[in-house]
Design an enzyme around this catalytic site. Structure first.
Site, short mmCIF file in Angstrom:
data_model
loop_
_atom_site.label_atom_id
_atom_site.label_comp_id
_atom_site.label_asym_id
_atom_site.label_seq_id
_atom_site.Cartn_x
_atom_site.Cartn_y
_atom_site.Cartn_z
N LYS A 17 0.83 -1.21 0.00
CA LYS A 17 0.00 0.00 0.00
C LYS A 17 0.86 1.27 0.00
O LYS A 17 0.34 2.37 -0.16
CB LYS A 17 -0.83 0.01 1.30
CG LYS A 17 -2.33 -0.10 1.11
CD LYS A 17 -2.98 -0.02 2.47
CE LYS A 17 -4.46 0.20 2.46
NZ LYS A 17 -5.30 -0.44 1.52
N SER A 18 2.16 1.13 0.21
CA SER A 18 3.01 2.32 0.37
C SER A 18 2.95 3.29 -0.80
O SER A 18 2.85 4.51 -0.58
CB SER A 18 4.46 1.91 0.63
OG SER A 18 4.57 1.33 1.90
N LYS A 65 15.61 -5.31 5.11
CA LYS A 65 15.73 -4.26 6.13
C LYS A 65 17.09 -4.29 6.84
O LYS A 65 17.56 -3.25 7.30
CB LYS A 65 14.60 -4.36 7.15
CG LYS A 65 13.23 -4.03 6.56
CD LYS A 65 12.14 -4.02 7.61
CE LYS A 65 10.78 -3.96 6.94
NZ LYS A 65 9.67 -3.89 7.89
N ASP A 101 9.06 1.66 11.53
CA ASP A 101 8.10 0.61 11.92
C ASP A 101 7.84 0.66 13.42
O ASP A 101 6.70 0.59 13.88
CB ASP A 101 8.65 -0.78 11.59
CG ASP A 101 8.59 -1.11 10.11
OD1 ASP A 101 7.67 -0.62 9.43
OD2 ASP A 101 9.47 -1.87 9.64
N GLY A 122 5.44 -14.29 19.10
CA GLY A 122 6.35 -14.18 17.96
C GLY A 122 7.62 -13.45 18.33
O GLY A 122 7.63 -12.63 19.26
N ALA A 123 8.69 -13.79 17.60
CA ALA A 123 10.01 -13.23 17.93
C ALA A 123 10.83 -13.00 16.66
O ALA A 123 12.04 -13.23 16.64
CB ALA A 123 10.74 -14.18 18.88
N GLY A 124 10.18 -12.53 15.60
CA GLY A 124 10.88 -12.27 14.34
C GLY A 124 11.42 -10.85 14.29
O GLY A 124 11.60 -10.18 15.31
N GLY A 125 11.66 -10.37 13.07
CA GLY A 125 12.28 -9.06 12.87
C GLY A 125 11.43 -7.92 13.39
O GLY A 125 11.95 -6.96 13.97
N TYR A 210 -2.41 -6.59 8.70
CA TYR A 210 -3.43 -5.57 8.46
C TYR A 210 -4.43 -5.99 7.39
O TYR A 210 -4.14 -6.81 6.54
CB TYR A 210 -2.78 -4.21 8.10
CG TYR A 210 -1.98 -4.18 6.83
CD1 TYR A 210 -0.62 -4.40 6.85
CD2 TYR A 210 -2.59 -3.90 5.61
CE1 TYR A 210 0.13 -4.36 5.69
CE2 TYR A 210 -1.85 -3.85 4.44
CZ TYR A 210 -0.49 -4.08 4.49
OH TYR A 210 0.24 -4.04 3.33
N GLY A 230 -3.14 -4.29 12.05
CA GLY A 230 -1.89 -3.57 11.81
C GLY A 230 -2.02 -2.34 10.93
O GLY A 230 -1.01 -1.76 10.55
P1 NDP Z 1 9.61 -12.95 10.60
O1 NDP Z 1 9.66 -13.89 9.46
O2 NDP Z 1 10.85 -12.21 10.99
O3 NDP Z 1 9.11 -13.76 11.92
C1 NDP Z 1 7.98 -14.58 11.86
C2 NDP Z 1 7.55 -14.97 13.28
O4 NDP Z 1 6.29 -15.61 13.15
C3 NDP Z 1 8.46 -15.94 13.99
O5 NDP Z 1 8.46 -15.65 15.36
C4 NDP Z 1 7.79 -17.31 13.71
O6 NDP Z 1 8.05 -18.27 14.70
C5 NDP Z 1 6.34 -16.91 13.78
N1 NDP Z 1 5.41 -17.78 13.08
C6 NDP Z 1 5.23 -17.88 11.74
N2 NDP Z 1 4.23 -18.72 11.47
C7 NDP Z 1 3.76 -19.18 12.66
C8 NDP Z 1 2.72 -20.09 13.04
N3 NDP Z 1 1.96 -20.70 12.13
N4 NDP Z 1 2.52 -20.31 14.36
C9 NDP Z 1 3.28 -19.69 15.29
N5 NDP Z 1 4.28 -18.83 15.00
C10 NDP Z 1 4.52 -18.57 13.69
O7 NDP Z 1 8.40 -11.98 10.32
P2 NDP Z 1 8.30 -10.39 10.54
O8 NDP Z 1 8.68 -10.07 11.93
O9 NDP Z 1 8.98 -9.70 9.41
O10 NDP Z 1 6.73 -10.15 10.32
C11 NDP Z 1 5.79 -10.60 11.29
C12 NDP Z 1 4.43 -10.07 10.94
O11 NDP Z 1 4.43 -8.65 11.04
C13 NDP Z 1 3.96 -10.40 9.53
O12 NDP Z 1 2.63 -10.88 9.60
C14 NDP Z 1 4.02 -9.07 8.80
O13 NDP Z 1 3.04 -9.00 7.80
C15 NDP Z 1 3.71 -8.12 9.94
N6 NDP Z 1 4.18 -6.73 9.74
C16 NDP Z 1 3.27 -5.71 9.78
C17 NDP Z 1 3.66 -4.40 9.61
C18 NDP Z 1 2.66 -3.29 9.64
O14 NDP Z 1 2.99 -2.15 9.32
N7 NDP Z 1 1.42 -3.55 10.03
C19 NDP Z 1 5.08 -4.03 9.38
C20 NDP Z 1 5.97 -5.18 9.38
C21 NDP Z 1 5.51 -6.47 9.54
P3 NDP Z 1 9.24 -19.37 14.55
O15 NDP Z 1 10.47 -18.72 15.10
O16 NDP Z 1 8.78 -20.51 15.36
O17 NDP Z 1 9.35 -19.69 13.09
#
Ligand code: NDP
Length: 266
Positions: A17-18, A65, A101, A122-125, A210, A230
């Site tokens: 959407k940006s 990123k 962000d 969750g513990a991603g980026g 979102y 979101g």
């Molecule tokens: P990452 O790929 O860095 O991390 C993904 C995370 O999700 C991990 O912790 C992973 O766990 C977990 N995960 C994925 N699938 C499952 C599942 N089925 N059950 C449980 N845990 C799961 O992702 P990002 O941090 O880049 O993005 C995360 C979310 O944030 C996305 O949905 C993205 O769309 C959203 N986002 C929204 C923004 C906004 O402006 N609204 C901006 C940026 C991101 P594991 O370690 O076990 O794999």
């Protein structure tokens, strides 16, 4: 920034959407500039492509990123601290990097009152940058993640972390789905028994995904909790990026009504 060209770099970029958000703001504010999208496959070429395309600024999305962080000549203190950049502005041949962000997320949750204890699923980026800005703002952040490996860096930074196996549900004021569970499927971010034990004690729930009523949001609503998706995070990070693009010539409140119109479209 008149006659300037801006872009989103990422892979994929087609769904974003940006461009709509920024072009609505340019048009609404009477600025002769344009924002496009560029599918960048090799993140190491970010800087080269930036100058080759004659850009004034970019946003960066998945998966570049971290590469964007290394492409910058100057970093603002928060981007420097977290190592993740999603906004770059060119000034006199140098690239200045920011993260919008995390402040976007902080602003999005600030409408909820009396929040102290926050649980991230969750513990991603995205969790990485937002956990740090929340802690800096005085919130207490705990992380619950499916796999143990992603939690290591959070442990090193002093956060309380749990996997589904060693977690005992407690009272958290705000529960946030920081995973991609529910984005392209109908899965919950944690086992239903854990969520059922947590939700009655929560004051509010947020999903960073979102434009979708995710299974997590559906469950939270079934417990009569205030929720938000979101969209505000996305909007606010865009407004803060626009402030940087304009070198603070336009402030948040001025940009807001124009960029918000992007969310009137589906
Ligand atoms: P990452 O790929 O860095 O991390 C993904 C995370 O999700 C991990 O912790 C992973 O766990 C977990 N995960 C994925 N699938 C499952 C599942 N089925 N059950 C449980 N845990 C799961 O992702 P990002 O941090 O880049 O993005 C995360 C979310 O944030 C996305 O949905 C993205 O769309 C959203 N986002 C929204 C923004 C906004 O402006 N609204 C901006 C940026 C991101 P594991 O370690 O076990 O794999």
């Amino acid at each position: 920034m008149a006659h300037s060209l801006f872009a989103l770099f990422g892979n994929p970029v087609s769904h974003s959407k940006s461009p709509l958000m920024h072009n609505l703001a340019f048009r609404g504010l009477g600025i002769d500039a344009c924002y496009t999208r560029y599918q960048l496959i090799d993140g190491k070429k970010l800087k080269e492509k930036f100058f080759h395309l004659g850009l004034k600024g970019i946003n960066i999305t998945v998966p570049h990123k971290e590469e964007a962080f290394y492409a910058c000549d100057r970093l603002d203190p928060f981007a420097q601290k977290i190592g993740v950049v999603n906004t770059i502005v060119e000034k006199e041949g140098l690239l200045y990097g920011f993260n919008t962000d995390a402040p976007g997320f902080l602003r999005a949750i600030s409408e909820f009152q009396d929040i102290q204890r926050v649980l991230f699923l969750g513990a991603g980026g995205t969790a990485q940058s937002t956990a740090i800005i929340l802690r800096d703002a005085g919130y207490e952040v705990t992380l619950l993640n499916r796999s143990a490996s992603r939690l290591e860096k959070f442990q090193q930074e002093g956060f309380a972390t749990f996997t589904f196996e060693n977690f005992t549900p407690q009272a958290y004021d705000l529960i946030v789905n920081m995973t991609s569970a529910g984005l392209e499927d109908e899965s919950l971010p944690a086992p239903k028994e854990i969520l059922q034990a947590l939700l009655p004690q929560a004051k509010a729930c947020v999903d960073v995904i979102y434009g979708k009523n995710t299974p997590f949001l559906q469950l939270a609503k079934a417990h009569n909790k205030p929720t938000k998706d979101g969209s505000d995070m996305l909007l606010y990070q865009g407004i803060i990026a626009f402030e940087h693009f304009s070198d603070a010539q336009y402030d948040f409140q001025t940009i807001y009504p124009h960029m918000k119109r992007a969310f009137d479209f589906n």
